[in-house]
Design an enzyme around this catalytic site. Structure first.
Site, short mmCIF file in Angstrom:
data_model
loop_
_atom_site.label_atom_id
_atom_site.label_comp_id
_atom_site.label_asym_id
_atom_site.label_seq_id
_atom_site.Cartn_x
_atom_site.Cartn_y
_atom_site.Cartn_z
N GLU A 155 0.83 -1.21 0.00
CA GLU A 155 0.00 0.00 0.00
C GLU A 155 0.86 1.26 0.00
O GLU A 155 0.82 2.07 0.93
CB GLU A 155 -0.94 0.01 1.19
CG GLU A 155 -2.03 -1.03 1.09
CD GLU A 155 -3.13 -0.84 2.13
OE1 GLU A 155 -2.90 -0.15 3.14
OE2 GLU A 155 -4.22 -1.40 1.93
N GLU A 311 -6.65 -7.58 -0.47
CA GLU A 311 -7.03 -7.52 0.94
C GLU A 311 -8.48 -7.08 1.04
O GLU A 311 -8.91 -6.16 0.34
CB GLU A 311 -6.22 -6.47 1.69
CG GLU A 311 -4.79 -6.79 1.98
CD GLU A 311 -4.16 -5.66 2.82
OE1 GLU A 311 -4.89 -4.89 3.48
OE2 GLU A 311 -2.93 -5.56 2.77
C1 GAL Z 1 -4.26 -2.34 4.94
C2 GAL Z 1 -2.87 -2.90 5.17
C3 GAL Z 1 -2.87 -4.12 6.05
C4 GAL Z 1 -3.80 -3.91 7.21
C5 GAL Z 1 -5.18 -3.63 6.70
C6 GAL Z 1 -6.21 -3.45 7.79
O1 GAL Z 1 -4.18 -0.96 4.88
O2 GAL Z 1 -2.24 -3.21 3.95
O3 GAL Z 1 -1.56 -4.37 6.48
O4 GAL Z 1 -3.33 -2.87 7.98
O5 GAL Z 1 -5.16 -2.44 5.97
O6 GAL Z 1 -7.45 -3.04 7.28
#
Ligand code: GAL
Length: 686
Positions: A155, A311
């Site tokens: 990110e 994610e």
């Molecule tokens: C994203 C990140 C992850 C985790 C996740 C939680 O921003 O890549 O490592 O923090 O959010 O929602």
């Protein structure tokens, strides 16, 4: 089954899994993890995202033993690895020994270590160490058979997208020298004769820090462009060593939907496939539409190539003020939505819920309460269902409607001292939603993209426009398509000077209109009324008798166009609000305002039908039910809290709240989708 870089190393399967952080757990737990991963039919995990401090505990001393162990175990279980370069967060020794890596905020505050992403995008020290770790990872794991992709950083820009430290200022100056060559060119582009800003050397130019009043607009947008490029350079530096060592392994980094700080059009050209992180708020009824936009953007960034949902959360996150859980079925509904919109993988943050650290209350695939929970049961069921849907991987759709999305315009509209506080993303979202609500699939494009396959191209608030972009847009009606241009388009050129020849630039001829003066509408908050409760103004014409508008009105001069709607109120009363002109062998529309959602949907329906773009016939239409075709499958998803029963092109469909059905083809008239769930042959495990 068509192949793509996404599935090349995971043949016959969608990606299904998540970030796996085994270093947070003793090794006994790893056995349990692998057993549960098999139960859930996990195909890929992302490993090592935040592992730098353990992989290189002291400068130059590497310890790969634990990673070797887990990589071996995963491989033995048939699970592929999306291996991070582990550079997302620098280790404590670097902060202590090389404090020059730390980012500085616009007001001069130096950010410290102790959380994550504490590096300046332009830090040469950070880059040197990051590239070294990436090459060590490539050397050690590049030929491992479990490796399916490289996951560079994480990110980029999520927490630190701009830094105002001295190394960034130096890098900015060198970026400006590349762009403008001479200081006179820069003076000209930035309009520095205004407010005594004339520079006599590049050394006098600084990053746009906090200042007494409005900063030079071109300096600010150049810093936006530079900052996006600075992070992209970091990504490219790591990607280069990975590609040199392992040319056959695709390289990605996870995007964050429509993320303002990074121009993802430029970024997408540098990844082998797009991957995205998506956390729609379960408490926000707009979330399904917002998620649909993200997914369409991700698919469009590489022109239809399948992408990975890298994610999402199985249930609640822990970073909103109140973190609502996903309703039963909600995780599946949003996952199937992603597949329907082009995803070839569904992944989560994270596999096992942490018990320590900043994200212990963020949901995971295996929650604190263990596998005998609805969350894990839903994960297992989804894993099995995605295994059955493997036939969809690699498939692409050719869509006929496009919406222009442009980072320069987003940055410019967010600047101070513009005519009004236009929320660019909100305007684009409303246009996207209007088509999404009609189940008309939409691609996003750049102003200079190849538009030859689109019948309808919408250009919302493209405030910054290049000559090349404008000429390209003009080709749409020329070759028989419909071009729809909205207010605040082509007001500025790429140097943020007012368009030569007036607002709308060369589109004046195509549209047959010009703009004399802006008249932004009062902001809903200022009048104290909710936007839906009391229209701030209205127009009358092709969308019906007196329909609500917001944001904008203006004085339009019509030279050669049909006026389809006019403003009802204020100084602009009677002035054209919507115009249409037969241009070339197509049509050019100008929309001088932002119709409210129902009216915008009506306009989208009108435009689509004029362009011959058909929507599936869904009865009754609902804000929360979407119908999407991909390959041979039709996905019908009910995101709502209420059941939905109706017909789609004549076929009956009956869905509980947050339920979805995937049918092998469009439900045929008179058929019943409940009996038509697709069951493609199960693929063998990789
Ligand atoms: C994203 C990140 C992850 C985790 C996740 C939680 O921003 O890549 O490592 O923090 O959010 O929602």
């Amino acid at each position: 089954m068509p192949s793509s870089p996404v599935t090349e190393h995971v043949p016959g399967r969608l990606w299904f899994g998540g970030d796996y952080n085994p270093e947070q757990w003793p090794r006994e737990v790893w056995d349990d993890d692998i057993r549960l991963m098999r139960e859930a039919e996990v195909t890929v995990v992302t490993l090592g995202v935040f592992s730098w401090a353990l992989l290189e505990p002291e400068e130059g001393r590497f310890d790969f033993e634990w990673l070797d162990d887990i990589v071996g175990r995963l491989h033995a279980a048939g699970i592929g690895i999306d291996l991070a370069t582990a550079t997302a967060s620098p280790p404590p020794w670097m902060v202590r020994d090389y404090p020059d890596i730390l980012p500085v905020t616009v007001d001069g505050t130096v950010l410290s270590g102790g959380s994550r992403q504490h590096y300046s995008p332009s830090s040469s020290t950070y880059r040197r160490f990051a590239v070294r770790l990436a090459s060590r990872m490539a050397e050690r794991y590049g030929t491992h058979p479990a490796l399916v992709a490289w996951h560079v950083g994480n990110e980029y820009g999520c927490h630190v997208s701009r830094s105002f430290d001295s190394e960034s200022a130096e890098a900015f100056r060198s970026w400006l020298k590349d762009r403008y060559t001479t200081i006179d060119r820069l003076n000209d582009a930035w309009g520095t004769s205004f407010w005594s800003q004339h520079y006599t050397s590049f050394e006098q130019v600084d990053v746009p820090k906090v200042a007494p009043s409005t900063r030079n607009p071109t300096q600010v947008i150049d810093f936006d462009r530079f900052s996006s490029d600075a992070l992209l350079d970091l990504f490219k530096a790591e990607a280069e060593v990975l590609r040199a060592a392992t040319p056959g392994i695709p390289v990605t980094t996870n995007f964050m939907g429509p993320f303002q700080p990074l121009d993802y059009w430029k970024w997408a050209r540098e990844v082998d496939f797009v991957s995205d992180d998506s956390y729609p708020d379960p408490a926000d009824p707009d979330s399904p539409a917002t998620a649909a936009l993200s997914r369409d953007l991700m698919r469009s960034l590489r022109y239809g190539q399948p992408w990975i949902l890298m994610e999402q959360a199985t249930s609640a996150v822990n970073w909103r003020r109140r973190n609502a859980p996903k309703p039963a079925g909600g995780n599946r509904a949003l996952s199937l939505q992603a597949v329907a919109h082009g995803a070839d993988g569904i992944m989560y943050f994270q596999w096992r819920q942490s018990t320590k650290g900043a994200e212990k209350f963020h949901s995971a695939m295996v929650p604190h309460a263990g596998p005998s929970t609805r969350i894990f049961r839903e994960v297992v069921a989804l894993g099995a269902e995605l295994a059955d849907l493997a036939g969809v991987t690699g498939t692409r759709e050719s869509n006929r409607v496009a919406i222009v999305f442009d980072w320069d315009s987003w940055w410019a509209l967010d600047q101070d001292a513009m005519p009004g506080d236009i929320d660019y993303l909100a305007i684009v979202k409303d246009w996207h939603r209007a088509f999404w609500r009609l189940d008309i699939p939409v691609d996003f494009v750049e102003p200079t993209s190849d538009l030859s396959t689109y019948d309808l191209v919408v250009v919302p608030a493209l405030v910054v426009a290049s000559d090349a972009g404008l000429s390209n847009l003009a080709t749409v009606p020329d070759r028989g398509g419909s071009l729809v241009v909205t207010f605040q388009t082509a007001i500025l050129d790429p140097e943020l000077g007012v368009q030569q020849g007036g607002y709308l630039g060369s589109l004046q001829q195509v549209l047959g209109v010009s703009i004399d003066e802006f008249a932004p509408l009062a902001h809903p908050d200022e009048s104290g009324t909710a936007p839906d409760a009391s229209p701030l103004s209205s127009i009358t014409g092709c969308l019906g008798k007196s329909v609500e508008i917001s944001e904008w009105s203006e004085f339009v001069s019509v030279a050669d166009a049909e006026v389809l709607a006019t403003f009802d109120e204020g100084e602009v009363v009677g002035s054209a609000a919507i115009t249409r002109r037969n241009a070339g062998s197509g049509v050019a529309w100008y929309v001088a305002t932002h119709p409210g959602r129902p009216a915008l949907r009506e306009l989208a329906r009108l435009l689509a039908s004029e362009s011959g773009v058909l929507a599936p016939d869904v009865e009754p239409r609902s804000d929360s039910v979407e119908v999407t075709k991909r390959g041979d499958l039709t996905f019908v998803v009910n995101h709502g809290n209420e059941p939905w029963a109706g017909t789609i092109d004549g076929g009956a469909v009956d869905l509980a709240a947050h339920d979805a059905v995937v049918t092998a083809a469009a439900p045929a008239p008179g058929s019943d989708a409940r009996t038509e769930r697709s069951q493609p042959a199960r693929q063998p495990r990789p």
